[in-house]
Write a protein that holds these residues in place. Structure first.
Motif, mmCIF file in Angstrom:
data_model
loop_
_atom_site.group_PDB
_atom_site.id
_atom_site.type_symbol
_atom_site.label_atom_id
_atom_site.label_comp_id
_atom_site.label_asym_id
_atom_site.label_seq_id
_atom_site.Cartn_x
_atom_site.Cartn_y
_atom_site.Cartn_z
ATOM 1 N N ASP A 47 0.845 -1.198 0.000
ATOM 2 C CA ASP A 47 0.000 0.000 0.000
ATOM 3 C C ASP A 47 0.879 1.246 0.000
ATOM 4 O O ASP A 47 1.668 1.454 0.916
ATOM 5 C CB ASP A 47 -0.866 -0.006 1.263
ATOM 6 N N HIS A 110 -7.643 9.366 -2.196
ATOM 7 C CA HIS A 110 -7.026 9.310 -0.861
ATOM 8 C C HIS A 110 -7.935 9.891 0.234
ATOM 9 O O HIS A 110 -8.074 9.320 1.308
ATOM 10 C CB HIS A 110 -5.677 10.041 -0.887
ATOM 11 N N ASN A 142 -10.992 7.069 3.444
ATOM 12 C CA ASN A 142 -11.490 8.117 4.346
ATOM 13 C C ASN A 142 -12.844 8.672 3.915
ATOM 14 O O ASN A 142 -13.178 9.805 4.256
ATOM 15 C CB ASN A 142 -10.455 9.240 4.488
ATOM 16 N N TRP A 189 -6.600 1.309 8.110
ATOM 17 C CA TRP A 189 -5.270 1.943 8.213
ATOM 18 C C TRP A 189 -4.973 2.265 9.680
ATOM 19 O O TRP A 189 -5.895 2.350 10.483
ATOM 20 C CB TRP A 189 -5.089 3.126 7.290
ATOM 21 N N SER A 190 -3.697 2.391 9.997
ATOM 22 C CA SER A 190 -3.245 2.419 11.405
ATOM 23 C C SER A 190 -3.910 1.288 12.197
ATOM 24 O O SER A 190 -4.447 1.509 13.287
ATOM 25 C CB SER A 190 -3.500 3.779 12.065
ATOM 26 N N PRO A 191 -3.855 0.050 11.678
ATOM 27 C CA PRO A 191 -4.582 -1.041 12.336
ATOM 28 C C PRO A 191 -4.033 -1.389 13.708
ATOM 29 O O PRO A 191 -4.765 -1.903 14.547
ATOM 30 C CB PRO A 191 -4.394 -2.221 11.366
ATOM 31 N N GLN A 195 1.923 5.211 14.899
ATOM 32 C CA GLN A 195 3.222 5.383 15.550
ATOM 33 C C GLN A 195 3.104 5.523 17.058
ATOM 34 O O GLN A 195 4.009 5.177 17.799
ATOM 35 C CB GLN A 195 3.935 6.590 14.943
ATOM 36 N N VAL A 217 0.697 -7.137 19.195
ATOM 37 C CA VAL A 217 0.364 -6.709 17.824
ATOM 38 C C VAL A 217 -0.305 -7.850 17.048
ATOM 39 O O VAL A 217 -1.257 -7.629 16.296
ATOM 40 C CB VAL A 217 1.622 -6.170 17.102
ATOM 41 N N VAL A 232 -3.459 -3.158 6.589
ATOM 42 C CA VAL A 232 -2.151 -2.839 5.990
ATOM 43 C C VAL A 232 -1.197 -2.287 7.062
ATOM 44 O O VAL A 232 -0.824 -1.119 7.045
ATOM 45 C CB VAL A 232 -2.269 -1.845 4.800
ATOM 46 N N PRO A 233 -0.755 -3.150 8.015
ATOM 47 C CA PRO A 233 0.188 -2.671 9.035
ATOM 48 C C PRO A 233 1.533 -2.297 8.418
ATOM 49 O O PRO A 233 1.974 -2.935 7.466
ATOM 50 C CB PRO A 233 0.337 -3.877 9.972
ATOM 51 N N SER A 235 5.631 -1.842 9.009
ATOM 52 C CA SER A 235 6.846 -1.967 9.811
ATOM 53 C C SER A 235 8.031 -1.853 8.882
ATOM 54 O O SER A 235 7.963 -2.250 7.725
ATOM 55 C CB SER A 235 6.909 -3.288 10.576
ATOM 56 N N ASP A 237 10.961 -3.024 10.184
ATOM 57 C CA ASP A 237 11.883 -3.912 10.867
ATOM 58 C C ASP A 237 11.625 -5.357 10.439
ATOM 59 O O ASP A 237 10.493 -5.837 10.518
ATOM 60 C CB ASP A 237 11.645 -3.774 12.378
ATOM 61 N N ASN A 244 4.172 -9.707 11.965
ATOM 62 C CA ASN A 244 2.854 -9.175 11.580
ATOM 63 C C ASN A 244 2.166 -10.050 10.534
ATOM 64 O O ASN A 244 0.938 -10.064 10.450
ATOM 65 C CB ASN A 244 2.994 -7.745 11.060
HETATM 66 N N1 NDP Z 1 -5.520 6.121 3.679
HETATM 67 C C1 NDP Z 1 -4.965 6.923 4.575
HETATM 68 O O1 NDP Z 1 -5.335 8.096 4.724
HETATM 69 C C2 NDP Z 1 -3.872 6.390 5.434
HETATM 70 C C3 NDP Z 1 -3.291 5.185 5.125
HETATM 71 N N2 NDP Z 1 -2.262 4.682 5.885
HETATM 72 C C4 NDP Z 1 -1.677 3.387 5.463
HETATM 73 O O2 NDP Z 1 -1.814 2.471 6.532
HETATM 74 C C5 NDP Z 1 -0.536 1.957 6.869
HETATM 75 C C6 NDP Z 1 -0.497 1.575 8.334
HETATM 76 O O3 NDP Z 1 -0.803 2.671 9.166
HETATM 77 P P1 NDP Z 1 0.279 3.333 10.135
HETATM 78 O O4 NDP Z 1 -0.190 4.691 10.462
HETATM 79 O O5 NDP Z 1 1.631 3.147 9.544
HETATM 80 O O6 NDP Z 1 0.135 2.516 11.496
HETATM 81 P P2 NDP Z 1 0.262 1.023 12.011
HETATM 82 O O7 NDP Z 1 -0.931 0.824 12.877
HETATM 83 O O8 NDP Z 1 0.545 0.077 10.937
HETATM 84 O O9 NDP Z 1 1.514 1.138 12.999
HETATM 85 C C7 NDP Z 1 2.814 1.322 12.523
HETATM 86 C C8 NDP Z 1 3.725 1.526 13.729
HETATM 87 O O10 NDP Z 1 3.747 0.339 14.528
HETATM 88 C C9 NDP Z 1 5.094 -0.136 14.664
HETATM 89 N N3 NDP Z 1 5.028 -1.605 14.579
HETATM 90 C C10 NDP Z 1 4.746 -2.345 13.476
HETATM 91 N N4 NDP Z 1 4.733 -3.651 13.766
HETATM 92 C C11 NDP Z 1 5.029 -3.753 15.088
HETATM 93 C C12 NDP Z 1 5.182 -4.844 15.969
HETATM 94 N N5 NDP Z 1 5.001 -6.108 15.552
HETATM 95 N N6 NDP Z 1 5.470 -4.586 17.272
HETATM 96 C C13 NDP Z 1 5.631 -3.315 17.701
HETATM 97 N N7 NDP Z 1 5.500 -2.229 16.913
HETATM 98 C C14 NDP Z 1 5.214 -2.451 15.611
HETATM 99 C C15 NDP Z 1 5.860 0.474 13.517
HETATM 100 O O11 NDP Z 1 7.190 0.657 13.860
HETATM 101 P P3 NDP Z 1 8.414 -0.088 13.059
HETATM 102 O O12 NDP Z 1 8.312 0.336 11.625
HETATM 103 O O13 NDP Z 1 9.627 0.444 13.746
HETATM 104 O O14 NDP Z 1 8.208 -1.558 13.254
HETATM 105 C C16 NDP Z 1 5.140 1.824 13.345
HETATM 106 O O15 NDP Z 1 5.634 2.775 14.286
HETATM 107 C C17 NDP Z 1 0.428 3.090 6.477
HETATM 108 O O16 NDP Z 1 1.752 2.651 6.426
HETATM 109 C C18 NDP Z 1 -0.179 3.489 5.155
HETATM 110 O O17 NDP Z 1 0.208 2.581 4.140
HETATM 111 C C19 NDP Z 1 -1.834 5.343 7.017
HETATM 112 C C20 NDP Z 1 -2.374 6.559 7.362
HETATM 113 C C21 NDP Z 1 -3.424 7.194 6.597
#
Ligand code: NDP
Length: 278
Positions: A47, A110, A142, A189-191, A195, A217, A232-233, A235, A237, A244
């Protein structure tokens, strides 16, 4: 190696993995590395968005993975500057060019940006792209039920997907009921809470992690899947990417799904698409 996520069939026939990789906020270099790593681990859905400014990196990562194009599912989204029939088609071409692809699996508007007043025209543009085969599925992000009502009434075409902010802290029941009635797939999103990550530190989540012998998680991601949602989580790492995706060998009991949904803080906790958007 973690399993590949099962797929859900979308309204216009495409098969979309239930779980994919989010790429915000990654720059091009990070996206290239992480996308290739994730696909190597078994991810098949990626994504991205014009707004993330990483489509070129995502495209390089897709190529570097060595996995055939038809086995990948690529989603991108475009900004409000492209809200118009011909403009949406141009946004698609530009996205394809940045990604280095010749079709998209899913293209999303978007944000509705209702104050901008052109999302219905943008949707008409997407319908044309679906008919031409340039995109395999079309959707929104959205959009509230009122926005969806307007685009469906104008075109008679139902979005395949609506991607919205959703977690046990923002369960979005009204939106989900609307989607279900019309056969729209909900993508969270932000499942896992984004951050800030509050949801993964909730005592209830920690308790269930202990009960199932999984990480917090993994429990939250399973809550989405057991609630009929797709996710769509994000990461960057390698270990967390693998963790995940490794959520297809257990299920939450229905009572546990309900107890997590009880963490809901209401609609006000979600980003308001009438006020917010790029
Ligand atoms: N349509 C829209 O308007 C939007 C869409 N999105 C989409 O949704 C996706 C996901 O949402 P997002 O806001 O990134 O939030 P997420 O809920 O996916 O959380 C991501 C955060 O969690 C951390 N994380 C991931 N896996 C783990 C784990 N197993 N244990 C601990 N921490 C973890 C990541 O850090 P690390 O990378 O260090 O692991 C990062 O800081 C975005 O990347 C984007 O593609 C996001 C916002 C708006």
């Amino acid at each position: 190696m973690a399993p590949t996520a099962p797929t859900v069939e979308l309204g216009h026939g495409a098969a979309m993995p239930q779980l994919g990789l989010g790429t915000w906020p990654m720059d091009d270099a990070e996206a290239e590395r992480v996308v290739a790593e994730a696909i190597g681990l078994g991810y098949r859905l990626v994504d991205t968005a014009e707004n993330y400014q990483n489509e070129r990196g995502v495209g390089l990562g897709l190529k570097a993975s060595g996995v055939a194009r038809e086995d990948l599912f690529v989603t991108t989204k475009f900004n409000k500057e492209w809200h118009g029939v011909d403009l949406a088609a141009e946004a698609c071409e530009r996205g394809l060019d940045r990604l280095g692809l010749d079709y998209l699996d899913l293209l999303l508007i978007h944000w509705p940006n209702p104050q901008h007043g052109k999302y219905i025209e943008a949707w008409e543009g997407l319908v044309g792209l679906l008919e031409s085969g340039r995109v395999k599925a079309i959707g929104t992000s959205n959009f509230k039920p009122t926005h969806l009502d307007r685009i469906i009434e104008a075109t008679g075409v139902i979005p395949d997907v609506n991607q919205i902010q959703l977690s046990p802290l923002t369960t979005r029941l009204e939106a989900r009921a609307y989607h279900k009635e019309r056969g729209i797939v909900t993508q969270s999103w932000s499942p896992i809470g984004g951050q800030g990550g509050e949801v993964r530190n909730e005592p209830k989540v920690l308790q269930l992690a202990e009960k199932y012998g999984k990480t917090p998680v993994q429990v939250v991601l399973r809550w989405h899947l057991d609630s009929g949602l797709t996710v769509v989580p994000k990461s960057s790492d390698p270990e967390r990417l693998a963790q995940n995706l490794d959520v297809f060998d257990f299920e939450l009991e229905p009572d546990d799904v309900m107890s997590l949904a009880a963490l809901d803080q209401g609609e006000a906790a979600a980003a308001d698409s009438d006020q917010f958007g790029h």
